[in-house]
Design a protein around this motif. Structure first.
Motif, PDB file in Angstrom:
ATOM      1  N   TRP A  11       0.779  -1.142  -0.045  1.00  0.00           N
ATOM      2  CA  TRP A  11       0.084  -0.153  -0.086  1.00  0.00           C
ATOM      3  C   TRP A  11       0.739   1.223   0.026  1.00  0.00           C
ATOM      4  N   ASN A  65      -0.614  -6.653  -1.836  1.00  0.00           N
ATOM      5  CA  ASN A  65      -1.463  -7.060  -0.534  1.00  0.00           C
ATOM      6  C   ASN A  65      -2.756  -6.491  -0.619  1.00  0.00           C
ATOM      7  N   ASN A  68      -5.953 -13.121   3.226  1.00  0.00           N
ATOM      8  CA  ASN A  68      -5.934 -12.572   4.380  1.00  0.00           C
ATOM      9  C   ASN A  68      -7.452 -12.869   4.970  1.00  0.00           C
ATOM     10  N   TYR A 101      -9.882 -12.394   7.960  1.00  0.00           N
ATOM     11  CA  TYR A 101     -10.488 -12.145   9.331  1.00  0.00           C
ATOM     12  C   TYR A 101     -11.830 -12.265   9.638  1.00  0.00           C
ATOM     13  N   GLU A 146      -2.554 -13.703   6.386  1.00  0.00           N
ATOM     14  CA  GLU A 146      -2.740 -12.791   7.639  1.00  0.00           C
ATOM     15  C   GLU A 146      -3.984 -13.691   7.975  1.00  0.00           C
ATOM     16  N   SER A 197      -2.070   0.426  13.285  1.00  0.00           N
ATOM     17  CA  SER A 197      -3.044  -0.172  12.499  1.00  0.00           C
ATOM     18  C   SER A 197      -3.483   1.221  11.607  1.00  0.00           C
ATOM     19  N   ASN A 234      -6.729   3.064  12.799  1.00  0.00           N
ATOM     20  CA  ASN A 234      -7.055   2.581  13.980  1.00  0.00           C
ATOM     21  C   ASN A 234      -6.066   2.841  15.145  1.00  0.00           C
ATOM     22  N   LYS A 282      -5.056  -0.375  18.601  1.00  0.00           N
ATOM     23  CA  LYS A 282      -5.877  -1.739  18.330  1.00  0.00           C
ATOM     24  C   LYS A 282      -4.607  -2.694  18.058  1.00  0.00           C
ATOM     25  N   TYR A 328      -2.472  -6.304  17.913  1.00  0.00           N
ATOM     26  CA  TYR A 328      -2.573  -7.646  17.186  1.00  0.00           C
ATOM     27  C   TYR A 328      -1.309  -8.352  17.454  1.00  0.00           C
TER      28      TYR A 328
HETATM   29  C1  BGP Z   1      -5.281  -6.012   6.573  1.00  0.00           C
HETATM   30  C2  BGP Z   1      -4.085  -5.352   6.184  1.00  0.00           C
HETATM   31  C3  BGP Z   1      -3.261  -5.277   7.307  1.00  0.00           C
HETATM   32  C4  BGP Z   1      -3.663  -4.965   8.870  1.00  0.00           C
HETATM   33  C5  BGP Z   1      -4.809  -5.877   9.121  1.00  0.00           C
HETATM   34  C6  BGP Z   1      -5.719  -5.419   9.994  1.00  0.00           C
HETATM   35  O1  BGP Z   1      -6.092  -5.654   5.896  1.00  0.00           O
HETATM   36  O2  BGP Z   1      -3.312  -6.054   5.361  1.00  0.00           O
HETATM   37  O3  BGP Z   1      -1.988  -4.200   7.007  1.00  0.00           O
HETATM   38  O4  BGP Z   1      -3.755  -3.532   9.125  1.00  0.00           O
HETATM   39  O5  BGP Z   1      -5.674  -5.818   7.912  1.00  0.00           O
HETATM   40  O6  BGP Z   1      -6.281  -4.279   9.908  1.00  0.00           O
HETATM   41  P1  BGP Z   1      -6.467  -3.215  10.840  1.00  0.00           P
HETATM   42  O7  BGP Z   1      -5.083  -2.650  11.050  1.00  0.00           O
HETATM   43  O8  BGP Z   1      -7.486  -2.247  10.193  1.00  0.00           O
HETATM   44  O9  BGP Z   1      -7.030  -3.673  12.023  1.00  0.00           O
END
Ligand code: BGP
Length: 481
Positions: free
Chosen positions: A122, A166, A299, A301, A379, A433, A436, A440, A442
């Motif tokens: 990015w 990414n 990735n 989530y 991720e 983040s 955020n 936040k 991780y």
């Molecule tokens: C993904 C990205 C990461 C990371 C992660 C957590 O979208 O590839 O770079 O930031 O999400 O997201 P966030 O930081 O918005 O909680």
């Protein structure tokens, strides 16, 4: 019955991205990136946070990689800041940038940690943004391929795993539709699809160049994949799910894996007047490159729930929760096609991200059925408020529970026939983040810093010791039978 494990040689890993960890934003010849500039716009990031210092990985990478080695990490996924290699995007190389990443790679190899390099996470050189609008111009394709090719040659023999791009879906959506990422354009749908087409071509041409230089290497893109469920069995909601998947997932994954766009989604965009211009040569390039891709990077989530959205329904522009105040995120969707209501069966994080471990297995099985490609989970992780106790402990049992539940599903997916090469948690250390702030968190490693600053000292969380055991036992400690 014996406990299931991941296959021998499985890449247990963790991931990061340059802008989110390195800091050193104007050091050793680094050029200015679009993110260096974007964060200066008031209101764009939580409490105006920037990556100027981040968690100072640039100066502390040896300490961080030593912690990875002690944990037993098998792979470390990190990104290269384009602006450290080519400060102006193209032209003269900045040798200290090349040396910096070579030192990071060598440090990994010293401990037998497989480096996994993301070429583009990015942070675009601002010079390219100013010269021709960055990805809006096809000129960015050549600049990217030049940058990628330079790195393939520089690190061949040392780096086997490469990720081209990414989360193309996220940075283009936030960049051209919701104005939350650079270049901060709002509802510019036509450009959004054209930009995506340019990025696909950049990815494809990089894959082709890579295979010339490193035929034995492994390359793919990392996609932010949210598998979906229809909210109920009403046919209109089933159709909305289908349309949603074509527009939100297969639009990207089909191009990476097949080299073509999903036909009904393309027809829909043509009717809307926002489809990209695709030449015959483009189609050929995408198709040939797709045959050479080695894996689908994912990735993961959360999953999405899909319901039909009437023409006067919600838009893609609802508020996103960037504060950690649960319940502040709004439902979004595309009028006349779909919307993404919350799922009554699933819990959410403080940032309103759905927690759905079996969605990870669903993602692997869907990719295996549709594309029959190996998978790297590049991720997966939980963003949470962590507290350091007075005796410097971080009891993140909620993160352990989250990761354990996801890994159990991953082991089942592997047992069910998915070929999964690796799994990277997001993230190894705490980091910035994008939207955020620093609150936040991780990581497995707590970094003493908040929105205002801090000592940047590192502390192991409880999850650090837990993941160490998972790696040591190749997943057997998770007790999946
Ligand atoms: C993904 C990205 C990461 C990371 C992660 C957590 O979208 O590839 O770079 O930031 O999400 O997201 P966030 O930081 O918005 O909680």
């Amino acid at each position: 019955m014996s406990q299931l494990t991941m296959p021998k040689g499985f890449l247990w890993g963790s991931a990061s991205a340059a802008y989110q960890i390195e800091g050193a934003h104007n050091i050793d010849g680094k050029g200015v990136s679009n993110w260096d500039e974007f964060v200066k716009i008031p209101g764009k990031t939580f409490k105006e946070t920037t990556g100027e210092v981040a968690v100072d990985h640039y100066h502390r990478f040896k300490e961080d990689i030593a912690l990875m080695a002690e944990m037993g990490l098998k792979t470390y996924r990190f990104s290269i800041a384009w602006t450290r290699i080519f400060p102006n995007g193209t032209g003269e190389v900045n040798q200290s940038g090349v040396d910096f990443y070579e030192a990071v790679i060598d440090e990994c190899l010293k401990y037998k940690i497989e480096p996994m390099v993301t070429l583009y996470h990015w942070d675009l050189p601002q010079a390219l943004e100013e010269a021709y609008g960055g990805w809006e111009s096809p000129q960015a394709i050549d600049a990217y391929v030049n940058y990628a090719t330079y790195l393939f040659n520089a690190y061949k023999g040392k780096v086997k795993y490469w990720i081209t791009i990414n989360e193309q879906n996220i940075f283009t959506g936030f960049g051209w539709m919701t104005a939350m990422h650079p270049p901060g354009k709002f509802n510019d749908e036509k450009t959004y699809y054209q930009v995506n087409h340019h990025v696909f071509l950049a990815h494809a041409k990089a894959v082709l160049a890579f295979k010339e230089i490193m035929p034995e290497g492994k390359i793919g893109a990392s996609f932010a994949y949210s598998p979906s469920y229809a909210i109920d069995s009403r046919p209109e909601n089933g159709m909305a799910k289908l349309d949603h998947d074509n527009l939100k997932s297969f639009w990207w994954m089909d191009v990476y894996a097949y080299g073509r766009y999903p036909r009904t989604a393309l027809r829909y965009l043509e009717k809307q007047g926002v489809a990209p211009t695709i030449t015959e040569e483009d189609s050929k390039t995408l198709h040939v490159a797709a045959q050479k891709v080695d894996f689908m990077g994912v990735n993961y989530y959360q999953t999405a729930t899909v319901e039909y959205n009437p023409l006067d329904g919600v838009t893609p522009f609802g508020e996103m929760n960037t504060t950690g105040k649960k319940g502040t995120g709004q439902v979004t969707g595309v009028p006349g096609v779909y919307k993404n209501p919350s799922n009554p069966y699933l819990e959410t994080t403080d940032w309103d991200w759905v927690i759905d471990p079996s969605g990870l297995r669903f993602a692997c099985k869907e990719i295996t059925s549709r594309y029959d490609l190996p998978i790297i989970i590049s991720e997966n992780g939980l963003g949470a408020f962590d507290k350091k106790t007075t005796d410097n402990k971080i009891h993140d049992d909620y993160r352990i529970a989250y990761l354990a539940a996801h890994l159990k599903e991953l082991i089942k997916a592997s047992d069910e026939g998915c070929e999964i090469l690796g799994y990277c948690t997001w993230s190894f250390t705490d980091l910035l983040s994008w939207l955020n702030g620093y609150q936040k968190r991780y990581g497995f490693i707590y970094v003493d810093r908040d929105e205002e600053g801090g000592t940047l000292d590192r502390y192991k969380k409880d999850s650090y010791y837990w993941y160490k055991e998972v790696i040591e036992t190749n997943g057997a400690s998770l007790s999946v039978e």
